[in-house]
Write a protein that holds these residues in place. Structure first.
Motif, mmCIF file in Angstrom:
data_model
loop_
_atom_site.group_PDB
_atom_site.id
_atom_site.type_symbol
_atom_site.label_atom_id
_atom_site.label_comp_id
_atom_site.label_asym_id
_atom_site.label_seq_id
_atom_site.Cartn_x
_atom_site.Cartn_y
_atom_site.Cartn_z
ATOM 1 N N ASN A 38 27.286 38.281 37.323
ATOM 2 C CA ASN A 38 26.413 36.728 36.591
ATOM 3 C C ASN A 38 26.278 35.573 36.501
ATOM 4 N N HIS A 39 27.641 35.030 36.786
ATOM 5 C CA HIS A 39 28.389 33.536 36.710
ATOM 6 C C HIS A 39 27.478 32.646 37.345
ATOM 7 N N GLU A 40 27.263 34.015 39.251
ATOM 8 C CA GLU A 40 26.311 32.744 40.192
ATOM 9 C C GLU A 40 25.097 32.830 39.526
ATOM 10 N N ILE A 42 23.150 32.572 36.820
ATOM 11 C CA ILE A 42 23.311 32.057 35.446
ATOM 12 C C ILE A 42 23.246 30.010 36.064
ATOM 13 N N HIS A 43 24.272 30.040 37.339
ATOM 14 C CA HIS A 43 24.289 29.254 37.797
ATOM 15 C C HIS A 43 22.135 28.841 38.898
ATOM 16 N N ILE A 44 21.953 29.918 39.314
ATOM 17 C CA ILE A 44 20.795 29.889 40.040
ATOM 18 C C ILE A 44 19.719 29.960 38.692
ATOM 19 N N ALA A 81 38.506 18.437 35.048
ATOM 20 C CA ALA A 81 37.092 17.890 35.926
ATOM 21 C C ALA A 81 36.000 19.290 36.002
ATOM 22 N N TYR A 82 36.441 20.425 36.960
ATOM 23 C CA TYR A 82 35.473 21.439 36.972
ATOM 24 C C TYR A 82 35.249 22.185 36.239
ATOM 25 N N TYR A 83 36.149 22.675 35.449
ATOM 26 C CA TYR A 83 35.558 23.284 34.344
ATOM 27 C C TYR A 83 35.041 22.667 32.716
ATOM 28 N N PHE A 87 26.958 22.414 33.886
ATOM 29 C CA PHE A 87 27.056 23.633 33.847
ATOM 30 C C PHE A 87 27.766 25.177 34.455
ATOM 31 N N GLU A 88 29.700 24.444 34.807
ATOM 32 C CA GLU A 88 30.608 25.149 35.041
ATOM 33 C C GLU A 88 30.769 25.228 33.327
ATOM 34 N N GLN A 89 30.911 25.200 32.223
ATOM 35 C CA GLN A 89 30.692 25.337 30.826
ATOM 36 C C GLN A 89 30.058 26.708 30.449
ATOM 37 N N GLU A 90 29.228 26.195 30.782
ATOM 38 C CA GLU A 90 27.838 27.774 29.788
ATOM 39 C C GLU A 90 28.296 28.810 30.671
ATOM 40 N N THR A 91 28.387 28.632 32.305
ATOM 41 C CA THR A 91 28.632 30.085 32.881
ATOM 42 C C THR A 91 29.475 30.633 32.273
ATOM 43 N N TYR A 92 30.833 29.853 32.237
ATOM 44 C CA TYR A 92 32.303 30.402 31.700
ATOM 45 C C TYR A 92 32.138 30.785 30.497
HETATM 46 ZN ZN ZN Z 1 30.927 28.441 39.017
#
Ligand code: ZN
Length: 118
Positions: A38-40, A42-44, A81-83, A87-92
């Motif tokens: 699901n995380h991936e 959301i990135h798509i 920086a990563y979190y 984009f990562e904030q939305e996916t996590y």
């Molecule tokens: Zn991610």
């Protein structure tokens, strides 16, 4: 969307990575859990926010990289920086909600652009 299990992409230590419409997953970690898929996904959807075929992927990865670079100095103050990448904030935030993509608003990640995470 297709999941490609292999021993090369992503680098050792990472479990999965989305590139264009494909999810690459390291075989050694076994089948991906639903939340990771699901995380991936959301990135798509985030890539699709940029509309333009093919170029949308470039925009996504350039934006992703630049945002990481811009937020990197915040790591001196305890942020990650990563979190902190929008984009990562939305996916996590939504990876556990398997219904999220049904109601997701386009550019939902934009609200996180100035936010930092630890
Ligand atoms: Zn991610």
């Amino acid at each position: 969307m297709k999941i490609i299990y292999n021993n090369i992409i992503p680098f050792k230590g990472f479990r999965a990575l989305t590139f264009c419409k494909w999810i690459f997953a390291r075989k050694e970690y076994g089948e991906l859990p639903e939340t990771t898929v699901n995380h991936e996904k959301i990135h798509i959807a985030q890539e699709d926010d940029f509309f333009i075929p093919v170029i949308k992927y470039l925009i996504f990865y350039i934006w992703y990289g630049l945002e990481w670079i811009f937020k990197l100095p915040a790591s001196l103050f305890g942020y990650n920086a990563y979190y902190s990448i929008s984009f990562e904030q939305e996916t996590y935030e939504h990876q556990d909600d398997l219904e999220y993509l049904k109601n997701r608003k386009r550019f939902a990640w934009l609200k996180n652009i100035f936010k930092l995470r630890k």
